[in-house]
Design an enzyme around this catalytic site. Sequence first.
Site, short mmCIF file in Angstrom:
data_model
loop_
_atom_site.label_atom_id
_atom_site.label_comp_id
_atom_site.label_asym_id
_atom_site.label_seq_id
_atom_site.Cartn_x
_atom_site.Cartn_y
_atom_site.Cartn_z
N SER A 136 21.33 -86.40 56.47
CA SER A 136 20.62 -87.16 57.49
C SER A 136 20.74 -88.65 57.22
O SER A 136 20.48 -89.12 56.11
CB SER A 136 19.13 -86.75 57.47
N SER A 188 17.24 -97.09 68.06
CA SER A 188 16.47 -97.73 69.12
C SER A 188 15.64 -98.91 68.69
O SER A 188 15.20 -99.69 69.54
CB SER A 188 15.54 -96.69 69.77
N HIS A 216 19.11 -92.68 73.29
CA HIS A 216 19.04 -94.05 73.81
C HIS A 216 20.36 -94.50 74.41
O HIS A 216 20.56 -95.70 74.64
CB HIS A 216 18.59 -95.00 72.72
N LYS A 247 14.73 -91.31 79.34
CA LYS A 247 15.05 -92.73 79.19
C LYS A 247 16.04 -93.14 80.28
O LYS A 247 15.64 -93.50 81.37
CB LYS A 247 15.53 -93.00 77.77
#
Length: 403
Positions: A136, A188, A216, A247
């Site tokens: 990650s 973001s 995003h 979004k």
Amino acid sequence: MDYEEELAGALRALKQEGRYREFADIRRKRGNFPHASYFSADGQRAIKVWCSNDYIGMGQHPKVLEAMHEAIETAGAGAGGTRNISGTTHYHVELERELADLHGKASSLLFTSGYVANEAALSTLARILPGCVIFSDEQNHASMIEGIRHGGGPKRIWAHNDVDDLDRQLSEYSADTPKVVAFESVYSMDGDIAPIAEICAVAKKHNALTYLDEVHAVGIYGPRGGGIADREGLMGEVDIIEGTLAKGFGLMGGYIAASSNMIDAIRSYAPGFIFTTSLAPAIVAGAVASVRYLKESQKERAELQERARELKDRMAAASLPVLENPSHIVPVMVGDPVRCKKLTDALLERFGIYVQPINYPTVRRGTERIRLTPAPYHTAEDMDYLMEALNILWQEMDLARAA
């Protein structure tokens, strides 16, 4: 234990640190966004919103509203159940086909939010791939972190957008070890963009799956709105693409797109999908209209980038500490939670400009900021007024200017 006192104490700690969150009670004006009404103890007043994630105004688009009204008239309000128990309407089937096509994948799967999509997909992958290690990026969204944690398997954190560090960590595992590399395209809060091609190449070298969060970016990048991977011709290199309808597409909901087996496995095993009532038909119908429209129209995407570039240039010219980046996000650094909240309160109360303060845990302590989202619906006059207000408050509050 005095439970009420313990709860009150926890809230006091947040307030003393300056990161207690207050919600602005607003109502958008249909067809006239960013104009909105703000409701407070003093009554109702007109404001303009500068922090919406409805980046190009699709939540106000006539085609989207028309589709939603038609769905209400045709199918009623709610979906009536989970996807397995009467909640798979024809609208849901249509949208999943549109999203699979958008990302060049065989299949897609809808969730009630982008958060749920990430949490459900990543936790399920960790459980159904024996011994799976998830790699990650250190700046991944909370929903990705929670999904990895709930999966219960081993995880590794690699330095943000650092392909060499990812390569080094992946090389510690055999090619036979199941591995997933999870990262975002547009981050973001800072607005930086991942080196998708390089990450995918390293993942493929080590026989790892790639999981890309494009929330995003979908709707607002790429020739058809498929995100950064679409823009760079890399969708075929990414195994799983996750996105949102809330979004760029202007509604609500989340999804993943991948191979048929991948989607079927997550559909069949993820509790966050199986046991949740499906999205209302009107929302899904609006999303179908939004996705279809943005596959064709370039106007909104071009205007968004122009507005963001202009505001960043104005900020830099005024020596306001804007964080330069290649995306549409405009972060302006304050560096203190109390002063950040004081700044946004003054913008709202004195100037009718709504911007939400961004504090820990959304960003690291010491990097508190305001996050502006200029959009096609912000006029030149809106931008003039915003810059005037920021310059006045920056001087009054003796906030640091850019060097």
